[in-house]
Write a protein that holds these residues in place. Sequence first.
Motif, short mmCIF file in Angstrom:
data_model
loop_
_atom_site.label_atom_id
_atom_site.label_comp_id
_atom_site.label_asym_id
_atom_site.label_seq_id
_atom_site.Cartn_x
_atom_site.Cartn_y
_atom_site.Cartn_z
N ASN A 1 0.83 -1.21 0.00
CA ASN A 1 0.00 0.00 0.00
C ASN A 1 0.86 1.25 0.00
N GLY B 1 -6.28 1.57 -6.85
CA GLY B 1 -6.83 0.60 -5.91
C GLY B 1 -6.33 -0.80 -6.14
N LEU B 2 -7.26 -1.75 -6.11
CA LEU B 2 -6.86 -3.14 -6.19
C LEU B 2 -6.33 -3.52 -7.57
N TYR C 1 -10.18 -7.97 4.83
CA TYR C 1 -9.95 -7.57 3.44
C TYR C 1 -8.58 -8.01 2.96
N TYR C 2 -7.54 -7.72 3.74
CA TYR C 2 -6.21 -8.09 3.29
C TYR C 2 -5.99 -9.60 3.35
N SER D 1 -6.52 0.39 -1.21
CA SER D 1 -7.62 -0.39 -1.77
C SER D 1 -8.74 -0.68 -0.77
N PHE D 2 -8.46 -0.53 0.52
CA PHE D 2 -9.54 -0.69 1.49
C PHE D 2 -9.78 0.66 2.15
N GLU E 1 -17.66 -0.14 4.86
CA GLU E 1 -16.34 -0.72 4.68
C GLU E 1 -16.24 -1.13 3.22
N TRP F 1 -14.80 -2.54 -0.08
CA TRP F 1 -13.88 -3.54 -0.62
C TRP F 1 -13.74 -3.33 -2.12
N ASP F 2 -12.57 -2.88 -2.51
CA ASP F 2 -12.29 -2.72 -3.94
C ASP F 2 -11.99 -4.11 -4.52
N THR F 3 -12.24 -4.27 -5.80
CA THR F 3 -11.84 -5.51 -6.47
C THR F 3 -10.96 -5.14 -7.66
#
Lengths: 409, 200
Positions: free
Chosen positions: A181, A197-198, A262-263, B68-69, B85, B87-89
């Motif tokens: 990150n 982002g992701l 999430y992680y 990403s979060f 909350e 959550w990206d994908t």
Amino acid sequence: MEAAPSSSSTSTSTSTSSGGSVTFYDFLDRMRNPASLDLVRSIKSFIVSFSFYTPNPDNDGKKVQDFYLSMEAAIREHPLWAAATFEELDSAMEGLEKYVMTKLFSRTFASVPEDAKIDREVSEKICLLQTFLKPEHLDIPAVLHNEASWLLAEKELQKINTFKAPREKLLCIMNCCRVINNLLLNASMSENHALAGLDDFLPVLIYVTIKASSPCFCWYMYDESRPCPFCSKNANPPQLHSNLKFIQLYRRQAKLVSEAAYYFTNLVSAKTFIVDLNGKSLSMDEIKFEESMQAARLTQTNRATQIEASPTLQGQTDPTLTRMHDKEKDTSGGSSYPYMDAEAGELTVGDVERLLSLYKDVVTKYTSLYKVVRHLSMSKTEIPHSEGTSFLLTQPEGTNTKIDHQRGN
Amino acid sequence: MGCSSSLPDRSSGQLAGLNSENGGVSDAKNLRVKLVLLGDSGVGKSCIVLRFVRGQFDPTSKVTVGASFLSQTIALQDSTTVKFEIWDTAGQERYAALAPLYYRGAAVAVVVYDITSPDSFAKAQYWVKELQKHGSPDIVMALVGNKADLNEKREVPVQDGIDYAEKNGMFFIETSAKTADNINQLFEEIAKRLPRPASS
């Protein structure tokens, strides 16, 4: 007692990282208090109860989670925690989780053959991939190519095997993700790379996971519980599947939420991607992918067979030697050096030439090894020597492959 | 592409201590909601979220900034609060098969497309079908046409978005992460549509 992984290395959230070992000692202290005897009894009998059953991960996980909940209720009602704040109760629960799961670790971690099998499959796949996979194949943008950051993230992830408590294993994942990150945030600030982002995060995590999970290929037989002194990789690659499953089952459910969840999910996702990875998953020609996988397989097979078939480092195949070697293959340890079990009376004049050649070979290898080891000890690298399995073997790389095979059986 | 909004503030460390983690406390007044973002890469999923999180100027808000979060709490008029909350994908095609890992258990799915890209609209429809098949049955879905500021390059008519959303029982809105248009409205509308736990 192992130290808790540090979580202060980055500036992002630290929601799961409240004091590590300090709270654990506090927990142990309270448990030593005579007033907590009833709690101690429950904990001990719970731990003992596990020895009565054969491992069944899903049931075991449920049992442990139920135990956490009942202990939480008991601690909440307990006179020792009468005026405790939420934080104090929570750290007692963290202490409990660590205590119970450290005690039950060998009984619950990779406890069924299926899990060990998946670990082996994942790490075999990774071994093949790491021979040719480049960041470009995952479309990692050039601004995110940062070997130093990646290495740091790998190191954080590799620490996962040095901890037994689920919370600390989870922290290793979080720390690895934080490094990534930060890399993304830094790139967005200094390189003006838009935060994606992701879309950016996941490819880097996958790449780091593959690099972090490549086992050591050095041919130095070292203490397997420590990283290799030469390449600092692990003899045992991180048991990715078992670690994830262990956290999923035994981390207090109330804690595997939000950012941690999430992680965690991202690493599950990276593992899934690696397991399912085929020629269509990468920015790479499909035929080239298959060729690279095939080449990697061949190299591995060669590593394994070279050591079985060739008695000398250079692989000079003296037909008589090979025959001799084959004959004696079943005598353990003697395979590379056929005269190990020979008696003086059995030797003939014809053996002299071969013995001399083996002698020279051994001496050459010994002197070059001695130089390397000496050089390393002078540069203050810690080398575990002559204790148990920590023993210098004069065998070419591939030794580890062989060990892996044995472990697999 | 890219977000024109300012960068996340790295110093905004998370203040929420263990309390907020307490077993997912969601009561009738304080909801905690898992929201998953789906959509092609490049449609601006992350930008919408950054804009939403950065757009709230309450200095006491407990903002976690990762790449990403992200999470953000909003207060509604009926004095309830909703903590999203988010959550990206990963939007790239090669990661599509991983999406179920992310949307499992999500209360809200925000499916984003780019109004200048018919391909991204087709991809959005793919996600909607996926969610209908495999998402939680009571998931709240929103269809978002982003990059509304690029109206002159528009290739997906507003009406197409409206029609598709209506047919599938979704909430529809067009946003611009660049100008912040409709960003807060998006999340407020979602908050209103959330099923409330019985306040016994």
